[in-house]
Design an enzyme around this catalytic site. Structure first.
Site: not given
Ligand code: KE4
Length: 425
Positions: A142, A237, A265
């Site tokens: 994702y 990623d 994050k």
């Protein structure tokens, strides 16, 4: 009716599914989500004053636990001077210097406002740099919700049964080649079948959005070499794994040098943030220097930068990684022992402060084997834990996260709860 339930009833009238991000909706585990009014350390305090030990950690950012005094103070100091200037500000430079120092593959970096933006921009940059259109991604990985990557996507897309999102034009989808993770031959064949057409290969080097899946030994080195041979930009990623698996992320632990890296994050300390960076010759293709456009009103926001700088400095001071791995092993071993005693097949992949729980006897190494996990049993396990005061990610296809705040009583209590929850299954 509880306060959470009354809030959710109102939310359902106003927001699709009553949430601002699908995976929070509890739809795959059943029941209604609780609302949180405060969080500190390893604990969430719900709108009904329940205290929960939190293993979601706001999906990764809270590696120091919630509301850490150092991060709170950094935000308060920045706030004294305003919230956003729309001009360069000193915090952006401080953040960029830390990122470049922590992640040596990043020679230049661009801040943005989410992991989605980071991945979307890195893909556009790879396309602009190579003048090629196709990208390769991997099933279950994702990379946020931009059109090019909502194909066989993980996280909430997989959780809610639409890994190929509606609304993505077929013409877009055709430019995304999806391959199985951990399959060297499939990657070689994918590159050979699209010779000279692949702009970039994007992957989560440790997958955290189809549960937690680590690469086979040597797989990442194979991906690196294959991208070099094919002239494709290798994009790691590390929005989830950056600064969490190691100070320099998975690329430090695995000693692989990607061409571009996506971050998010942790570098926002809980405030909205994303970043992407890598080789200067690629990054310099970005506006205002080059032809690849990317922008953001609040990119490099001083509050988010101040929070992230405090969090990164704290990581450097504490160097908590060995301890986080010990806590992760403690949790893993508790679940393995309880399931063995109960005769329930389970896999508990764990590395450092990331883990997940698959109820299956089959080792999980990709999207297909992850789907063999018993999601219904996971849902029962999730609620058995929640009833006892432990909050796991509300999906069988997410990773769990530990923080430095889980040390001591929290991890001991959590292991008791997980053990009791397994016994109830
Ligand atoms: P955001 O746009 O949600 O900040 O980041 C997207 C993203 C990109 N890359 C990776 C590896 C990610 O894990 C994410 C976001 N992770 C999910 C959790 N699985 C965010 C939670 C949510 O969607 O609410």
């Amino acid at each position: 009716m509880s306060i959470s339930d009354s809030l959710f009833a109102r939310a359902l009238q106003l927001m699709p599914g009553g949430v601002n991000s699908p995976v929070r909706a509890f739809r795959s585990v059943g029941g209604a989500p609780f609302f949180v009014k405060a969080a500190r350390g390893a604990t969430l305090i719900t709108a009904d004053d329940r205290e929960l030990i939190d293993f979601v950690c706001t999906w990764g950012p809270a590696i120091h636990g919630h509301n850490h005094p150092r991060i709170k103070a950094a935000i308060a100091t920045a706030l004294e001077n305003g919230t956003s200037f729309g001009t360069p500000n000193p915090y952006e430079v401080g953040m960029a210097e830390l990122i470049v120092r922590f992640v040596p593959s990043i020679q230049k970096v661009r801040m943005c406002n989410s992991g989605t933006e980071a991945a979307m921009s890195a893909i556009r940059l790879a396309r602009g740099f190579t003048r090629r259109d196709k990208i390769i991604k991997f099933s279950g990985c994702y990379h946020g919700h931009s059109d090019s990557v909502l194909i066989k996507a993980g996280s909430g897309a997989l959780t809610h049964g639409n890994p190929d999102s509606a609304g993505v034009p077929a013409s877009f989808a055709r430019e995304t080649v999806v391959l199985p993770f951990n399959d060297r031959a499939a990657l070689d064949a994918g590159l050979a079948a699209n010779l000279g057409q692949i702009a970039g290969v994007i992957l989560e080097p440790y997958c955290g959005n189809v549960g937690f899946i680590m690469p086979d030994p040597g797989y990442l080195a194979h991906v690196r070499a294959a991208c070099t041979r094919a002239g494709a930009v290798l994009i790691f990623d590390e929005v989830m794994t950056g600064f969490r698996i190691a100070k320099g992320g998975v690329q430090e632990r695995e000693e692989i040098v990607p061409d571009l890296t996506c971050l998010g994050k942790i570098i926002g300390g809980g405030l909205p943030v994303g970043a992407f960076g890598g080789r200067a010759d690629i990054m310099d293709q970005l506006a205002p220097l080059g032809p690849v456009y990317q922008a953001g009103t609040l990119s490099g926001n001083p509050l988010a930068m101040a929070a992230g700088i405090a969090g990164l400095n704290l990581l450097e001071e504490l160097n908590p990684y060995a301890r986080l791995d010990e806590l992760g092993r403690q949790l893993r071993d508790a679940v393995l022992a309880a399931c063995r005693a109960k005769g329930i097949p389970v896999q508990v992949p764990q590395c450092g402060s990331m883990f997940s729980i698959f109820f299956t006897g089959t080792p999980v190494r990709d999207y297909e084997t992850a789907l063999k996990g018993d999601a219904k049993l996971f849902a029962r396990f999730f609620h058995a834990c929640l009833e006892r005061g432990v909050y796991l990610a509300p999906s069988a296809y997410e990773a769990g996260f530990l923080s430095t705040a889980h040390d001591g009583p929290a991890i001991a209590r959590a292991c008791e709860v997980l053990t009791a929850a397994v016994r109830q299954l």
